[in-house]
Design a protein around this motif. Structure first.
Motif, mmCIF file in Angstrom:
data_model
loop_
_atom_site.group_PDB
_atom_site.id
_atom_site.type_symbol
_atom_site.label_atom_id
_atom_site.label_comp_id
_atom_site.label_asym_id
_atom_site.label_seq_id
_atom_site.Cartn_x
_atom_site.Cartn_y
_atom_site.Cartn_z
ATOM 1 N N VAL A 67 41.296 25.344 36.576
ATOM 2 C CA VAL A 67 41.708 26.737 36.797
ATOM 3 C C VAL A 67 43.069 26.999 36.180
ATOM 4 C CG1 VAL A 67 42.429 28.389 38.574
ATOM 5 C CG2 VAL A 67 40.298 27.092 38.853
ATOM 6 N N THR A 68 44.023 26.124 36.463
ATOM 7 C CA THR A 68 45.372 26.308 35.928
ATOM 8 C C THR A 68 45.421 26.033 34.430
ATOM 9 O OG1 THR A 68 45.920 24.027 36.593
ATOM 10 C CG2 THR A 68 46.519 25.814 38.107
ATOM 11 N N GLY A 69 44.396 25.380 33.912
ATOM 12 C CA GLY A 69 44.320 25.152 32.473
ATOM 13 C C GLY A 69 43.647 26.285 31.715
ATOM 14 N N GLY A 70 43.271 27.343 32.417
ATOM 15 C CA GLY A 70 42.717 28.517 31.755
ATOM 16 C C GLY A 70 41.220 28.540 31.601
ATOM 17 N N HIS A 71 40.498 27.694 32.360
ATOM 18 C CA HIS A 71 39.044 27.621 32.194
ATOM 19 C C HIS A 71 38.307 28.477 33.222
ATOM 20 C CE1 HIS A 71 39.582 24.364 29.312
ATOM 21 N NE2 HIS A 71 40.371 23.757 30.172
ATOM 22 N N ILE A 72 38.835 29.643 33.523
ATOM 23 C CA ILE A 72 38.256 30.478 34.565
ATOM 24 C C ILE A 72 37.926 31.873 34.054
ATOM 25 C CG2 ILE A 72 40.444 31.427 35.433
ATOM 26 C CD1 ILE A 72 37.556 30.063 37.610
ATOM 27 N N GLY A 73 38.059 32.102 32.749
ATOM 28 C CA GLY A 73 37.867 33.433 32.190
ATOM 29 C C GLY A 73 36.439 33.936 32.316
ATOM 30 N N LEU A 74 36.311 35.253 32.381
ATOM 31 C CA LEU A 74 34.991 35.891 32.457
ATOM 32 C C LEU A 74 34.790 36.879 31.315
ATOM 33 C CD1 LEU A 74 34.772 36.528 36.313
ATOM 34 C CD2 LEU A 74 33.521 34.828 34.984
ATOM 35 N N GLY A 75 35.590 36.755 30.258
ATOM 36 C CA GLY A 75 35.448 37.642 29.113
ATOM 37 C C GLY A 75 36.511 38.718 29.091
ATOM 38 N N ASP A 76 36.895 39.148 27.896
ATOM 39 C CA ASP A 76 37.964 40.128 27.742
ATOM 40 C C ASP A 76 37.596 41.497 28.303
ATOM 41 O OD1 ASP A 76 39.467 38.203 26.494
ATOM 42 O OD2 ASP A 76 38.880 38.803 24.461
ATOM 43 N N GLY A 77 36.307 41.798 28.393
ATOM 44 C CA GLY A 77 35.900 43.109 28.878
ATOM 45 C C GLY A 77 35.814 43.218 30.387
ATOM 46 N N THR A 78 36.164 42.143 31.111
ATOM 47 C CA THR A 78 36.072 42.123 32.567
ATOM 48 C C THR A 78 37.462 42.158 33.176
ATOM 49 O OG1 THR A 78 34.018 40.847 32.512
ATOM 50 C CG2 THR A 78 35.270 40.807 34.564
ATOM 51 N N ARG A 79 37.692 43.110 34.078
ATOM 52 C CA ARG A 79 38.953 43.156 34.813
ATOM 53 C C ARG A 79 38.870 42.173 35.980
ATOM 54 N NH1 ARG A 79 39.342 49.487 36.089
ATOM 55 N NH2 ARG A 79 37.198 49.001 36.720
ATOM 56 N N MET A 80 39.899 41.348 36.118
ATOM 57 C CA MET A 80 39.917 40.355 37.191
ATOM 58 C C MET A 80 41.122 40.584 38.088
ATOM 59 S SD MET A 80 38.747 36.892 35.142
ATOM 60 C CE MET A 80 39.085 35.852 36.561
ATOM 61 N N TYR A 81 40.876 40.577 39.392
ATOM 62 C CA TYR A 81 41.923 40.696 40.397
ATOM 63 C C TYR A 81 41.714 39.613 41.453
ATOM 64 C CZ TYR A 81 42.649 45.403 38.481
ATOM 65 O OH TYR A 81 42.898 46.468 37.650
ATOM 66 N N GLY A 82 42.750 39.407 42.247
ATOM 67 C CA GLY A 82 42.607 38.481 43.361
ATOM 68 C C GLY A 82 43.380 37.206 43.194
ATOM 69 N N ARG A 83 42.832 36.125 43.752
ATOM 70 C CA ARG A 83 43.588 34.879 43.798
ATOM 71 C C ARG A 83 42.654 33.681 43.838
ATOM 72 N NH1 ARG A 83 44.676 32.753 49.007
ATOM 73 N NH2 ARG A 83 46.922 32.645 48.687
ATOM 74 N N ILE A 84 43.152 32.583 43.291
ATOM 75 C CA ILE A 84 42.546 31.262 43.475
ATOM 76 C C ILE A 84 43.657 30.349 43.957
ATOM 77 C CG2 ILE A 84 41.290 29.348 42.443
ATOM 78 C CD1 ILE A 84 40.233 31.232 40.339
ATOM 79 N N ALA A 85 43.427 29.647 45.050
ATOM 80 C CA ALA A 85 44.444 28.788 45.648
ATOM 81 C C ALA A 85 43.968 27.347 45.656
ATOM 82 C CB ALA A 85 44.754 29.240 47.074
ATOM 83 N N PRO A 86 44.888 26.393 45.610
ATOM 84 C CA PRO A 86 44.480 25.003 45.801
ATOM 85 C C PRO A 86 43.931 24.811 47.199
ATOM 86 C CG PRO A 86 46.870 25.211 45.836
ATOM 87 C CD PRO A 86 46.346 26.542 45.425
ATOM 88 N N ALA A 87 42.987 23.909 47.343
ATOM 89 C CA ALA A 87 42.376 23.671 48.649
ATOM 90 C C ALA A 87 43.440 23.281 49.665
ATOM 91 C CB ALA A 87 41.323 22.575 48.538
ATOM 92 N N PRO A 88 43.332 23.777 50.894
ATOM 93 C CA PRO A 88 44.338 23.452 51.907
ATOM 94 C C PRO A 88 44.348 21.967 52.208
ATOM 95 C CG PRO A 88 42.452 24.542 52.904
ATOM 96 C CD PRO A 88 42.271 24.640 51.425
#
Length: 408
Positions: A151-172
């Motif tokens: 995730v922190t390496g940038g492998h979470i994209g969904l394409g340039d045409g998709t707006r992304m909001y929110g959060r991803i956190a490390p597991a507690p």
């Protein structure tokens, strides 16, 4: 579950897909499905991004079992020509063979991840095939150690045409710790208050509110500049409850109407003018009382605003007292003990009580809080027991059988 709200004036429908999933048992890192009742209480057109201008369909997937079934539902939603809003709550893992990201489902275990979880690239493929600008994805995910690296390496994209909001956190960390989808819960709370801020502002408010209530956890934020660690938080209900055409929320991108007192009150509180902010909110509550009567949603709104202003003024005893009153009013309005708004009011009252440094004042407020906590146990296990234990310690300290707590 499928909910459809229809508006025949505009044939272009909007779709919202709510996917909340996490493994059962020890593999669960997040209580993903806990956010669904709050989101389900939001009007369908708001979830789907049509705001009453078109038909709106909401599809809810709660802890689904089979990745192919999930893909089929996502593919069907993605094929619709209108706007698509996808809400994801869950946890990310990496399969052992191909080292690819997957979203865990209800039957996912590490040894069967490739067959029981949803590959992230499946989701990305469906989103990339849509017309640019028509897709919004809101994430509230946790990632295990290997997934966090991707995730922190940038492998979470969904394409340039998709707006992304929110959060991803490390597991507690720690044993048996399970996260909650704090961002989506904050988004739902803002919408349910009647506020309709533009998406960037909505998610900025939600990020700050989540950081305030649950603390900083190193989450990666999407579509949000930052969630300041210790800046004053937005009021829980930042815009007035609609009471007619004149009280409708402003259009996206527009300035708040001059009659909206919330921005000025919040600005005063953030500037340290707490007495002025509290007085202004109290005046609004009095006006609501005269106009709408006791127990109305308008009066309740300003009561909760005053409770949060007391928190911002670092008066936890007053904040606790007001939140307890708000909870009692909600229960008096026949809201159930497991209603998220009732639970939220009691949880906030409990949290503020724990911040009270005056032991006498804490003892004074405790009996009413104990009665309320028995009626509304909330979703945090052992909350009542923790409350009673601290009360016992306060009494023991008063009797001189315990040493005084050290100054922070």
């Amino acid at each position: 579950m499928l909910i459809t709200g229809e508006n025949r004036n505009n044939p272009a429908p909007g779709t919202a897909l709510l996917l909340a999933a996490a493994p059962a048992g020890k593999g669960r890192l997040i209580d993903a499905a806990s956010v669904l009742p709050a989101l389900a209480a939001v009007p369908a057109d708001i979830l789907a991004g049509t705001s009453g201008a078109a038909a709106a369909t909401v599809i809810e997937l709660a802890d689904p079992l089979d990745p192919q079934t999930v893909l089929t539902r996502i593919r069907a939603a993605a094929a619709a020509p209108g706007p698509l809003h996808l809400y994801l709550a869950g946890q990310l893992h990496v399969d052992r063979k191909q080292r690819l990201l997957h979203l865990a489902l209800a039957r996912t275990v590490p040894s069967t991840l490739r067959y029981t979880a949803l590959p992230w690239h499946w989701l990305a493929g469906e989103m990339k095939a849509r017309r640019p600008g028509t897709t919004t994805v809101v994430l509230d995910l946790v990632a295990d150690a290997e997934a966090w690296q991707q995730v922190t390496g940038g492998h979470i994209g969904l394409g340039d045409g998709t707006r992304m909001y929110g959060r991803i956190a490390p597991a507690p960390g720690g044993r048996r710790r399970v996260a909650v989808p704090v961002h989506l819960k904050a988004v739902a709370a803002i919408w349910r208050s009647g506020a309709r801020p533009p998406l960037p502002q909505l998610h900025e408010q939600a990020a700050v509110q989540a950081a305030s209530e649950y603390g900083q956890d190193g989450a990666l934020l999407f579509g949000v500049a930052a969630a300041p660690a210790r800046t004053p938080d937005p009021l829980p209900l930042p815009l007035p409850v609609p009471a007619g055409p004149a009280a409708q929320p402003p259009a996206p991108g527009a300035e708040p109407p001059p009659s909206d007192p919330h921005p000025a009150i919040l600005a005063a509180a953030r500037a340290g003018h707490h007495a002025e902010a509290a007085a202004a909110a109290s005046a609004q509550e009095d006006q609501a009382l005269r106009t709408h009567g006791p127990g109305s949603v308008q009066v309740l709104h300003w009561l909760e605003v005053r409770a949060d202003l007391a928190r911002l003024a670092q008066d936890p005893a007053r904040s606790c007292e007001l939140w307890m009153t708000a909870a009692e009013v909600r229960l008096g309005r026949q809201q159930t003990a497991d209603d998220p708004d009732v639970e939220g009011a009691v949880d906030r009252a409990h949290h503020q009580w724990e911040q009270i440094k005056d032991a006498g004042r804490a003892r004074q407020l405790a009996p009413a809080l104990v009665v309320l906590r028995r009626r509304v146990p909330g979703r945090q296990r052992g909350a009542l027991q923790l409350l009673q234990r601290r009360l016992e310690q306060l009494h023991e300290r008063r009797a001189g059988t315990l040493p005084a707590a050290p100054n922070p």
